[in-house]
Design a protein around this motif. Structure first.
Motif, short mmCIF file in Angstrom:
data_model
loop_
_atom_site.label_atom_id
_atom_site.label_comp_id
_atom_site.label_asym_id
_atom_site.label_seq_id
_atom_site.Cartn_x
_atom_site.Cartn_y
_atom_site.Cartn_z
N PRO A 15 3.50 -3.66 3.18
CA PRO A 15 4.82 -3.45 2.58
C PRO A 15 4.88 -2.22 1.66
CG PRO A 15 4.14 -5.73 2.33
CD PRO A 15 2.98 -4.99 2.89
N SER A 16 3.76 -1.84 1.06
CA SER A 16 3.76 -0.73 0.11
C SER A 16 3.53 0.62 0.77
CB SER A 16 2.66 -0.97 -0.93
OG SER A 16 1.40 -1.03 -0.29
N ARG A 17 3.50 0.67 2.08
CA ARG A 17 3.16 1.91 2.79
C ARG A 17 4.22 2.20 3.86
NH1 ARG A 17 -2.40 4.44 4.21
NH2 ARG A 17 -2.06 5.19 6.33
N ALA A 18 4.67 3.45 3.94
CA ALA A 18 5.74 3.82 4.86
C ALA A 18 5.28 3.93 6.31
CB ALA A 18 6.35 5.15 4.43
N TYR A 19 4.00 4.15 6.54
CA TYR A 19 3.51 4.29 7.92
C TYR A 19 2.29 3.38 8.11
CZ TYR A 19 0.55 7.65 5.46
OH TYR A 19 -0.30 8.26 4.57
N PRO A 20 1.98 3.03 9.35
CA PRO A 20 0.92 2.04 9.60
C PRO A 20 -0.49 2.60 9.42
CG PRO A 20 1.80 2.80 11.66
CD PRO A 20 2.65 3.42 10.58
N TYR A 21 -1.42 1.68 9.21
CA TYR A 21 -2.84 2.01 9.17
C TYR A 21 -3.41 1.91 10.58
CZ TYR A 21 -2.94 1.08 4.10
OH TYR A 21 -2.72 1.09 2.76
N PRO A 22 -4.23 2.85 11.01
CA PRO A 22 -4.97 2.65 12.25
C PRO A 22 -6.00 1.54 12.03
CG PRO A 22 -5.09 4.95 11.53
CD PRO A 22 -4.45 4.18 10.44
N VAL A 23 -6.29 0.79 13.05
CA VAL A 23 -7.28 -0.28 12.99
C VAL A 23 -8.52 0.19 13.75
CG1 VAL A 23 -7.79 -2.64 13.74
CG2 VAL A 23 -5.55 -2.09 12.77
N TRP A 24 -9.70 0.04 13.13
CA TRP A 24 -10.95 0.50 13.70
C TRP A 24 -11.88 -0.69 13.96
CZ3 TRP A 24 -10.68 5.51 14.79
CH2 TRP A 24 -9.80 6.30 14.04
N ASP A 25 -12.77 -0.54 14.91
CA ASP A 25 -13.84 -1.50 15.18
C ASP A 25 -13.32 -2.94 15.27
OD1 ASP A 25 -16.50 -2.19 15.68
OD2 ASP A 25 -16.94 -2.49 13.56
#
Length: 81
Positions: A15-25
Motif C-alpha cells: 500500500p505504501s508503494r506506487a509500483y510493484p516489487y519484483p519477486v525473486w527466488d
C-alpha cells in the motif's frame, strides 16, 4: 524447501508503494511458498503457507544479529484486464 518444489513467478504490491516489487527466488511445494523481495539494499525473505487466496507466514529481513522476523498475511488479487 521440498525437493519437488515448483518455481513460480509474480509481483508484490504494498500500500505504501506506487509500483510493484519484483519477486525473486519464488518456490511452491505443496502449500509452502517462499520468495524474496529486495527493497533498496535490503532483502526480505518471505516463507508461508498458502490457503486459498491467502498466505500466512513470516518475513525475515536483514542479516546476522540485525535480522528481524515479522509475521505477515498476503492476499492474492486478480490482475487487471
Amino acid at each position: 524447501m521440498r525437493a519437488d518444489a515448483l518455481a513460480v513467478d509474480g509481483i508484490a504490491h504494498a500500500p505504501s508503494r506506487a509500483y510493484p516489487y519484483p519477486v525473486w527466488d519464488a518456490h511452491l511445494g505443496g502449500d509452502a511458498l517462499s520468495f524474496v523481495i529486495v527493497d533498496g539494499d535490503r532483502a526480505h525473505r518471505f516463507e508461508g503457507r498458502v490457503a486459498g487466496d491467502t498466505i500466512d507466514g513470516a518475513v525475515r529481513s536483514g542479516e546476522g544479529r540485525a535480522q528481524t522476523e515479522t509475521r505477515f498475511r498476503a492476499t492474492r488479487v486478480a490482475a487487471p484486464g
